[in-house]
Design an enzyme around this catalytic site. Sequence first.
Site, PDB file in Angstrom:
ATOM      1  CD  GLU A 152     -44.700  -1.702  -5.017  1.00 59.64           C
ATOM      2  OE1 GLU A 152     -45.037  -0.694  -5.511  1.00 59.64           O
ATOM      3  OE2 GLU A 152     -44.329  -2.647  -5.627  1.00 59.64           O
ATOM      4  CG  HIS A 155     -34.045  -5.184  -7.547  1.00 58.82           C
ATOM      5  ND1 HIS A 155     -33.844  -4.334  -8.356  1.00 58.82           N
ATOM      6  CD2 HIS A 155     -35.488  -5.873  -7.838  1.00 58.82           C
ATOM      7  CE1 HIS A 155     -34.997  -4.121  -9.106  1.00 58.82           C
ATOM      8  NE2 HIS A 155     -35.838  -5.099  -8.854  1.00 58.82           N
TER       9      HIS A 155
HETATM   10  C1  LIG Z   1     -42.034  -0.576  -6.670  1.00 58.33           C
HETATM   11  C2  LIG Z   1     -41.722  -2.189  -7.463  1.00 58.33           C
HETATM   12  N1  LIG Z   1     -42.539  -3.099  -7.431  1.00 58.33           N
HETATM   13  C3  LIG Z   1     -42.338  -4.191  -7.986  1.00 58.33           C
HETATM   14  C4  LIG Z   1     -41.314  -4.488  -8.711  1.00 58.33           C
HETATM   15  C5  LIG Z   1     -40.990  -5.745  -9.375  1.00 58.33           C
HETATM   16  N2  LIG Z   1     -41.355  -5.778 -10.869  1.00 58.33           N
HETATM   17  C6  LIG Z   1     -40.207  -5.550 -11.738  1.00 58.33           C
HETATM   18  S1  LIG Z   1     -40.884  -5.370 -13.180  1.00 58.33           S
HETATM   19  C7  LIG Z   1     -42.651  -5.387 -12.554  1.00 58.33           C
HETATM   20  C8  LIG Z   1     -43.746  -5.511 -13.721  1.00 58.33           C
HETATM   21  C9  LIG Z   1     -43.802  -4.161 -14.544  1.00 58.33           C
HETATM   22  O1  LIG Z   1     -44.502  -3.919 -15.547  1.00 58.33           O
HETATM   23  P1  LIG Z   1     -44.799  -2.785 -16.554  1.00 58.33           P
HETATM   24  O2  LIG Z   1     -44.443  -1.578 -16.075  1.00 58.33           O
HETATM   25  O3  LIG Z   1     -45.968  -3.056 -17.413  1.00 58.33           O
HETATM   26  O4  LIG Z   1     -43.266  -3.067 -17.458  1.00 58.33           O
HETATM   27  P2  LIG Z   1     -42.861  -4.063 -18.435  1.00 58.33           P
HETATM   28  O5  LIG Z   1     -42.028  -4.947 -17.659  1.00 58.33           O
HETATM   29  O6  LIG Z   1     -44.004  -4.642 -19.198  1.00 58.33           O
HETATM   30  O7  LIG Z   1     -41.761  -3.491 -19.219  1.00 58.33           O
HETATM   31  C10 LIG Z   1     -42.632  -5.591 -11.324  1.00 58.33           C
HETATM   32  C11 LIG Z   1     -43.909  -5.819 -10.812  1.00 58.33           C
HETATM   33  C12 LIG Z   1     -40.425  -3.424  -9.024  1.00 58.33           C
HETATM   34  N3  LIG Z   1     -39.362  -3.680  -9.495  1.00 58.33           N
HETATM   35  N4  LIG Z   1     -40.659  -2.336  -8.150  1.00 58.33           N
END
Ligand SMILES: Cc1ncc(C[n+]2csc(CCOP(=O)(O)OP(=O)(O)O)c2C)c(N)n1
Lengths: 479, 341
Positions: A212, A281
């Site tokens: 972000e 959230h």
């Molecule tokens: C700062 C932030 N941006 C966006 C999100 C929304 N979000 C939650 S999980 C996720 C994907 C994360 O992927 P990864 O790091 O690969 O972890 P995984 O879910 O695959 O375990 C996103 C974009 C968030 N929670 N926090």
Amino acid sequence: MPIEVLMPALSPTMESGKLAKWLKAEGDKVKSGDVIAEIETDKATMEVEAVDEGVLGKILIKDGTEDVAVNTPIAIILEEGEDASAAAAPAPKAKADKADKDEEPAAEERAEENAPPDAPEKGPGPDVAPSAVATPPKPVIEPDPEVPEGTEMVKLTVREALRDAMAEEMRRDGDIFLMGEEVAEYQGAYKVSQGLLDEFGAKRVIDTPITEHGFTGVGVGAALAGLKPIVEFMTWNFAMQAMDQIINSAAKTLYMSGGQMGCPIVFRGPNGAAARVAAQHSQDFTAWYSQVPGLKVIAPYTAADFKGLLKAAIRDPNPIIFLENEILYGQHFEVPKLDDFVLPIGKARIARSGSDVTIVSFSIGMSYALKAAEELAGQGIDAEVIDLRTIRPMDIETVIESVKKTNRCVTVEEGWPQSGVGSEIVAQLMEKAFDHLDAPVLRVTGKDVPMPYAANLEKLALPSVAEVIEAVKAVTYRG
Amino acid sequence: MAAAAKAKNAKVPTEPGVSNSIAAFSKDEEVAAFRDMLNIRRFEEKAGQLYGMGLIGGFCHLYIGQEAVVVGMTMAQKDGDQLVTSYRDHGHMLAAGMDPKGVMAELTGRSGGYSRGKGGSMHMFSREKNFFGGHGIVGAQVSIGTGLAFANKYKENGQVAVTYFGDGAANQGQVYESFNMAKLWKLPVIYVVENNRYGMGTSYTRASSTTDFSQRGRSFDIPGEQVDGMDVRAVRSAAERAFEHARTEGPYILEMQTYRYRGHSMSDPAKYRSKEEVQKMRDEHDPIEQVRKRLLENKWAEEDDLNKIDKDIRAVVNAAAEFATNDPEPDPSELWTDVYV
Ligand SMILES: Cc1ncc(C[n+]2csc(CCOP(=O)(O)OP(=O)(O)O)c2C)c(N)n1
Ligand SMILES: [Mg+2]
């Protein structure tokens, strides 16, 4: 020409210091860079260097003198062959010099010049406003455009209205692009950008990594370079990562560049509580952003307002905080079917007129306000409900006009109470409509706690229709 | 055998693609790994079921498919080492020894949950078990884990902070700010990148300019290695090297190549990948099946023994679900508690 050496400032806050020691005597030759004296403050000792060449003609302030004001002449440097007597009465001359250079009028004069011809009249209350150095100019905001009679109304969800607004604007202007997490191939985490990748391609609908702070800065840079980014935050909770770029870069650059460097950017996404997603959230950021000069903050309720205001936001040359709401995304509203439906930023909407009390709200807060008004009508209380739509600049005039009629006011928002949007409305009413109030203004807000996860606690943490009704009864002295 | 493998691998690999030998498991280790991974799987299946019944709300991110990562790491960890991760945290809590009842009751938002119902699936903690959350903001736990390591060094307690994050999180700026400080101050931290190939709906290849996450510490001179995160033995071996390095030298990165079988959260239809892709992973790489096969092939266990383990685990998980369903919601007065100490 004799040259005055002035008492230097060691720091931005230093006003005076001690002339500790002269390292040169009258008659000594000096060249630039020579240390000629030492001065002391309570914080430090500093050497005074000559910046000119010549002879130290006269020492005006003796060694060991305390409290020498900054900019006091402390010595005179003469050019080769000049006489010390050439340096008569130096001090007043220095002052005159300074005044000559200062072509700008004093602050008070400036304020007069810039005051708009139609500066708002003072409210009826006591003149409590601090004596203003300058009155900010008041923008003239046009009312909502007339929707021609017979215009077809279509039922759209807020989600569709937002998508249509972006698509229409992107068709008009090739400099507009959308970026954010999951906006392209996934069609938006909340499906707001559905179909945009297909229509506009990967150059203009861009999936970003989860970065972000970085992509917000990229958006700001692109905007400074003349593009018109729409930056989607998957939710506004994640924009806290990007706060610095939003406030320090997007909001302030126009001002810091003396008006050269505008930042035409829209930051948008769902704000506030969704359902059961807990503290990290579920936060309403409206009040936060509404504090920042340079930003415009929009938080509509109906699909028509979302559409008309998002189109206006995209066209606006300023950085815009466009706050949506996940729970509203799926709700249907009537939207006029017009080729180009654009609404004014900064104008409130009277959602329901009434005469007994004014309820002011915005975004999802409107659903509590309208439901409460309906129930109150059944109990013989006729509420006027105002949807602010834009939080900054705030259309307080519309609220005041209403309060002049109803003499009572209740504000409703999901955000926290302290320094909330409601607090601002209360303060403005105190300053500008005090004499019209028959009861203290009450705020209905989210509770002063992080959002709990448990279903029962979450319900308690949010405002409710019952709380709005209770507040209205309190200000109308009924029940 | 395990000791020999450890000695051989004392040299820290920093080059990509270096293969590291894998120490075989003893019978007891195989059985323990089987039990611990199956425990997580059954728990998660039950959580998915309760979500479907409306007993769990909001976001719920399941760990199914990734069990070998946290179980293998935990096998190499010492008492007192800390753990911090993202919202995909149920498996980590069980591996840390937290009570399934308390975890499940938190998922249902009940007073018997680890956060007394106030945190939910994504935000759970246990000071007793050195589990520091459960973080909903992608990447935030990376700096926090680095801070846990800072405290370890400060207190000279010999403990390591194991910091888990995803392939998506690996692109957040604070990850690199943390790497720099961790190396600068030689902090005892292991960064475990759980590369499950997707950050939400985005394949890691669409989000990352370089996809060897084990080498993301190169500019900071932090060693790292890629690990078959579906093979619990490979995880344990790599973890031993990492803990050794972290306790004596400083930060270490492990990229765990793993896979999540379910959608990102319960509401994700996962249309961004094919059913075949998921099925192939399940058929060929399932971490639990691998251990089951070895146990049977080595005649260390009979089918019946393994079924018995499964049955016992199901009983524990069902009891947790039962508790989480009947435990009362928090008292309304809880709304106002814990805002300040
Ligand atoms: C700062 C932030 N941006 C966006 C999100 C929304 N979000 C939650 S999980 C996720 C994907 C994360 O992927 P990864 O790091 O690969 O972890 P995984 O879910 O695959 O375990 C996103 C974009 C968030 N929670 N926090
Ligand atoms: Mg991932």
